[in-house]
Motif scaffolding. Sequence first.
Motif: not given
Length: 109
Positions: A73-74, A93-97, A102-105
């Motif tokens: 899911n995004r 958060c670091r891992r998500i980016k 996902m960098a701009d999430l």
Amino acid sequence: SVNTGSEIVHEWNLERERVTTHDSEQSLQDVKILVVDDVPSNIDVLYQLLDAQGVNVLVSTSGEPALEVLEMNRPDLVLLDVRMPGIDGVETCRRIKKLAGMADLPSSS
């Protein structure tokens, strides 16, 4: 310590019908938010608030499962608790980016 002292402070100014995002104006029913918190009462409060506005709410109780949720899911936004067992909100958060696309999430911890 984990699971103590969690406090959610945020002003929500969500209109029932429309919200403006960086891409366009869209219905709140099209908005997807991932809530990541290890405290069930915090999840309940956020879920009830967001669901009442028509937001599609995804839930995870820690960082590792949140990363798994993001593989399928995004969301438009991720709300992270800072102090959680396993990887904390900052590391999550670091891992998500670092995940593809996902960098701009937007995220909040």
